[in-house]
Design an enzyme around this catalytic site. Structure first.
Site, PDB file in Angstrom:
ATOM      1  CE  LYS B  77      -3.838   2.032   2.660  1.00 44.33           C
ATOM      2  NZ  LYS B  77      -4.667   1.896   3.884  1.00 44.33           N
ATOM      3  CB  SER B 152      -7.963   3.753   3.044  1.00 47.99           C
ATOM      4  OG  SER B 152      -7.089   3.117   3.951  1.00 47.99           O
ATOM      5  CB  SER B 176      -8.145   0.934   5.884  1.00 49.50           C
ATOM      6  OG  SER B 176      -8.819   2.161   5.927  1.00 49.50           O
TER       7      SER B 176
END
Lengths: 95, 492
Positions: B77, B152, B176
């Site tokens: 990420k 997210s 997330s």
């Protein structure tokens, strides 16, 4: 709790985010709606409850006061928008 | 034949020399390139770095001293710092930022031999539940490109669901990792706060931020998590405890009732309101399956859990407003032009550098921390946080894990909630409590709704009880095939 555009402008100033009048109006509505759900907390009886600041009530780890990293100023300053002579450049703050 | 596209399967194929690390990296890079115009799951692809790492993995495999995940492609990420490869947090503020060092978990996964192929798209600074708050555009859900992938860590979830990589890292501050895992039909674990170091994770809300894993199944989550976890003196909140192999229960021989003795708590508060029918049906069926595997379900109560959303949306923005004050246009990142003085430089830089959701959260945080409101909001939220944690502690006296839906609905349409931040926040109802309490939680696929969108089952466990959560998920997956379903067009 609702917020007016003046309060929004004050908060934006505290947060160092430039906003215009249109932003202030939009943000007043959006933040007001968010505070609408947050305000539900106010009715909860929390007398005597110790605030929980962290996921574990553990003791913050301390380490020895020893040098562990070498000088990496040049490496770190590569990410800066403006440097000279090893210093970060900012607009003049003292007249 | 290289076997299944899983971390475990690929690691075995590599070790047996049925495929090389370079071949796997090339395949992953080609699949990413093909999917990118549709999914937009990646912010940065590192072809050269990936091939270099793959060659090193192949050399180690040839020598016979390869680390456990040698040659397995992985994506990180874009909130986790990668030395020499840009880390943007999907923000204009850091659009060109190249970190000078690796995050601890990134370094651990490099040491484990993984091949880093690129950085995945996300909500800006990990603030969002739909991956629509990205400077680099929204990510599409591989199951339906008109739908959000969740957020997210939406890019990581889409990349794993579409079999671009067998596993990816994510971070979980309010759900997330778990929420996008649920919405993309994959498995995602948020470990106990403190199990994985936050060093090099660009901070959003420091008392909640938790590195986690998204992968195809629980076994892969366990393998990657095991490589990531460990004490790190550079994170003062990193847990200093002996390493516990979180794959250890997975290797146990199990009979027809592998979950015998496991008590699954079903919170009264989770049933009913707001849960879509398709989600409720799939979760019920999964609970039936878990009972068949030997688990016992018990009714529990979490009376304060209904306040988790307001508590979270006071505390997380408060921490964010403090953490994000570092982005000042001086030391790194974007700097506005045409400023008249230092305050103007700050104001313009932050106005230009941050997107709307990040600004909203900074302003809410500034408000709840400001004079006159600190006690009413910030301290109050911390007190209710404790009451919620106490609820969970009591519940875990009666059960070993707590089960329920990961999300109240399946993936919604792109754009459906962008004008309504509150509606977006309320979707985090089942995930935020694990962040408030620091408890580990896993989401695994357990079915589909009538629209063909995946449903996630969440299991929450006691602190540092990842091995049990992973074992429960693994046994469920041995008896079901939801985790094997691949979105149409993405079969390998």
């Amino acid at each position: 709790m609702s917020l007016g555009p003046d309060q929004i402008r004050h908060l934006a100033k505290l947060a160092r985010i430039a906003i215009d009048d249109r932003d202030a109006g939009t943000l007043a509505d959006e933040l007001g709606a968010i505070l609408g759900i947050i305000d539900r907390l106010l009715a909860i009886d929390t007398t005597g409850v110790v605030p929980m600041a962290h996921a574990h009530d553990s003791v913050v780890a301390l380490r020895d006061d020893a040098v562990t990293e070498g000088d990496q100023r040049e490496l770190f300053q590569r990410a800066a928008p403006a440097v000279a002579g090893g210093l970060y450049l900012v607009p003049k703050v003292i007249e | 034949m290289t076997g299944p596209f899983t971390v475990a399967g690929l690691a075995a194929a590599l070790r047996a020399r049925r495929i090389s690390s370079v071949e796997l990296a090339e395949e992953s890079l080609a699949r990413i390139a093909a999917a990118q115009p549709v999914l937009n799951a990646f912010v940065t692809v590192d072809r050269e770095g990936a091939l270099e790492a793959a060659r090193a993995a192949d050399a180690a495999l040839a020598r016979g001293d390869a680390p456990p995940l040698a040659g397995v492609p992985i994506a990180h990420k874009d909130v986790l710092m990668t030395a020499g490869l840009r880390t943007t947090c999907a923000s204009r503020m850091l659009a060109d930022y190249v970190a000078p060092y690796d995050a601890h978990v990134v370094a651990r996964l490099r040491a484990a031999g993984t091949t880093l192929v690129g950085k995945t798209n996300m909500d800006e600074f990990a603030m969002g539940s739909s991956n629509e708050n990205s400077r680099f555009g929204a990510v599409a859900n591989p199951w339906n490109r008109a739908c959000i992938p969740g957020g997210s860590s939406g890019g990581s979830a889409a990349a794993v669901a579409a079999r671009l990589v067998p596993a990816a890292t994510g971070t979980d501050t309010g759900g997330s990792v778990r929420q996008p895992a649920a919405m993309c039909g994959i498995t995602g674990i948020k470990p106990t706060y403190g199990l994985c170091s936050r060093y090099g994770l660009v901070a959003f809300a420091s008392s909640f931020d938790t590195p986690g894993v998204l992968a195809g199944d629980a076994q892969d989550c366990a393998l990657v998590l095991d490589a990531m976890a460990g004490h790190d003196a550079r994170d003062a909140t990193s847990a200093d405890r002996p390493h516990e192999d979180c794959t250890r229960f997975l290797r146990r021989e199990a009979g027809a009732r592998p979950l015998a003795g496991l008590r699954i708590g079903l919170p009264r508060e989770y049933s009913g309101t707001g849960v879509a029918a398709g989600v409720a049906t799939a979760v019920e069926a999964a609970l039936t399956e878990l009972r068949k595997l030997g688990a016992e379900t018990v009714a529990i109560e979490l009376p304060m859990v209904g306040h988790a959303i307001p508590v979270y949306y006071v505390l997380a923005p408060a921490e964010a407003s403090s953490n994000l004050s570092r982005f000042d246009g001086v030391r790194y990142g974007h700097r506005a032009e045409g400023y008249s003085g230092l305050d103007d430089l700050y104001g313009r830089t932050r106005a230009e550098g941050f997107g709307p959701e990040v600004k909203r959260r900074i302003l809410i945080g500034t408000y709840v921390l400001s004079h006159g409101y600190y006690d009413a909001y910030y301290l109050k939220a911390q007190q209710v946080r404790r009451l919620i944690a106490d609820d969970f502690a009591r519940a875990f006296e009666r059960c070993d894990v707590i089960a329920g839906p990961t999300t109240p609905t399946t993936a919604f349409a792109l754009g459906a909630r962008t004008d309504d931040p509150v509606a977006m926040y309320l979707g985090d109802i089942f995930t935020v409590a694990a962040n408030l309490t620091g408890l580990p939680a896993i989401s695994m696929p357990c079915g589909f709704d009538a629209d063909g969108l995946p449903v996630g089952l969440q299991l929450q466990g006691r602190h540092f009880d990842e091995a049990r959560l992973l074992d429960a998920a693994h046994r469920f997956q041995q008896a079901s095939d939801w985790h094997l379903r691949v979105p149409p067009g993405y079969a390998r």
